[in-house]
Enzyme design. Structure first.
Site, PDB file in Angstrom:
ATOM      1  N   CYS A 126       4.231  -2.347  -3.635  1.00 39.68           N
ATOM      2  CA  CYS A 126       3.842  -1.365  -4.649  1.00 39.68           C
ATOM      3  C   CYS A 126       3.081  -0.198  -4.003  1.00 39.68           C
ATOM      4  O   CYS A 126       3.204   0.948  -4.436  1.00 39.68           O
ATOM      5  CB  CYS A 126       2.988  -2.018  -5.729  1.00 39.68           C
ATOM      6  SG  CYS A 126       3.910  -3.191  -6.747  1.00 39.68           S
ATOM      7  N   THR A 127       2.305  -0.507  -2.990  1.00 39.70           N
ATOM      8  CA  THR A 127       1.601   0.552  -2.265  1.00 39.70           C
ATOM      9  C   THR A 127       2.592   1.477  -1.573  1.00 39.70           C
ATOM     10  O   THR A 127       2.445   2.707  -1.604  1.00 39.70           O
ATOM     11  CB  THR A 127       0.643  -0.066  -1.226  1.00 39.70           C
ATOM     12  OG1 THR A 127      -0.341  -0.857  -1.901  1.00 39.70           O
ATOM     13  CG2 THR A 127      -0.058   1.016  -0.426  1.00 39.70           C
TER      14      THR A 127
END
Length: 231
Positions: A126-127
Site C-alpha cells: 500500500c505504501t
C-alpha cells in the site's frame, strides 16, 4: 543330560514382519498433499498479514471489529454512475464526488477523479501504491483530475501516515467498509485481504476505468493515467 540352549539358537515366537502394500504408500502420500497445500497457503497469509510488523512499520495497527466487510452483492462496472459517498479525510474535511462537480453541475467545468481503494495499515504494498500516486500527482493534476485514497484506516492513522510519506492528496477513512461495499469490491486471498481496486470517474460522474490487482500496486497508477488520457 540335556545340553543348555545356546543363546544364538534360541527362537522367539514373533510374527513375521511384513511391508505394507504399495497402494498404502500411494494413498498416504496422496492424503498428505492437501495438508501440505494448506500449510503453504497459511504461511503466505502469515507473511502478508505480519509484513508491516516484521519490516518495522511504526503504523502496523489492528483495525476495529466494525471494519469487517459485509457480503458484496453488486459490483460497480465501467459505464455505471459511480456510487455516491461522503467520507472524512485525515484533516477532518469531508469529501464526496459532488466536490468535483462544476458550478450548477456543469459537466465541462467538472473534474475527473481517480479513486484508489487500498488495504491500509501502512503495509509495504500500500505504501508503494500511495507513493507511486504521489509521484504521478503533478501529471494527474495537469490532466485536470484529482486523486482520492480510501482505506479502512482511522483519520488519526491516515494523518500520521500522510505526513510521514508526504502524500499530497486526501486520504479518506472508510472504517466500516460501507463505501468499499457500495462499489462492490471483493476481498482477496480467501477473504483475508481487502481488495486493491482503482477507479477513474469522468466529468459525467460515470466510471471510465476500473482496475483490480492486489500484487501490482504501482500498475494502478499507469492504468489511471492511461484512462485519463482517453477521456
Amino acid at each position: 543330560p540335556t545340553c543348555p540352549s545356546h543363546p544364538s539358537l534360541t527362537t522367539t515366537n514373533q510374527p513375521p514382519q511384513t511391508k505394507p502394500p504399495m497402494e498404502y504408500h500411494r494413498l498416504t502420500s496422496r492424503s498428505r498433499s492437501p495438508a501440505v497445500a494448506i500449510v503453504a497457503v497459511l504461511a503466505v497469509v502469515v507473511c502478508v498479514v505480519t509484513a508491516p510488523a516484521l519490516l518495522g512499520s511504526s503504523f502496523a495497527r489492528t483495525r476495529p471489529m466494525s471494519a469487517v466487510s459485509r457480503s458484496v452483492s453488486t459490483r460497480a462496472q465501467v459505464g455505471d454512475i459511480a456510487p455516491a459517498f461522503s467520507l472524512p479525510s485525515e484533516s477532518g474535511k469531508k469529501y464526496s464526488l459532488a466536490n468535483f462537480k462544476g458550478p450548477l453541475g456543469i459537466e465541462a467545468l467538472s473534474k475527473p477523479v481517480v479513486v484508489f481503494f487500498y488495504g491500509g495499515q501502512g503495509s509495504p504494498s500500500c505504501t508503494k501504491e500511495a507513493e507511486a500516486f504521489a509521484e504521478a500527482y503533478p501529471e494527474i493534476k495537469a490532466m485536470g483530475a484529482e486523486v482520492l485514497g480510501i482505506s479502512r484506516d482511522s483519520q488519526e492513522f491516515s494523518q500520521e501516515w500522510k505526513a510521514e510519506k508526504g502524500l499530497p492528496f486526501p486520504l479518506l477513512s472508510d472504517e466500516d467498509g460501507a463505501v468499499r461495499e457500495g462499489f462492490g469490491i471483493q476481498k482477496d486471498l480467501f477473504g483475508l485481504l481487502d481488495g486493491r481496486e482503482t477507479y477513474v470517474i469522468g466529468k459525467d460522474g460515470k466510471i471510465a476505468m476500473k482496475f483490480n490487482d492486489q500484487f501490482a500496486p504501482e500498475k494502478h497508477v499507469d492504468k489511471a493515467i492511461a484512462a485519463l488520457a482517453d477521456l
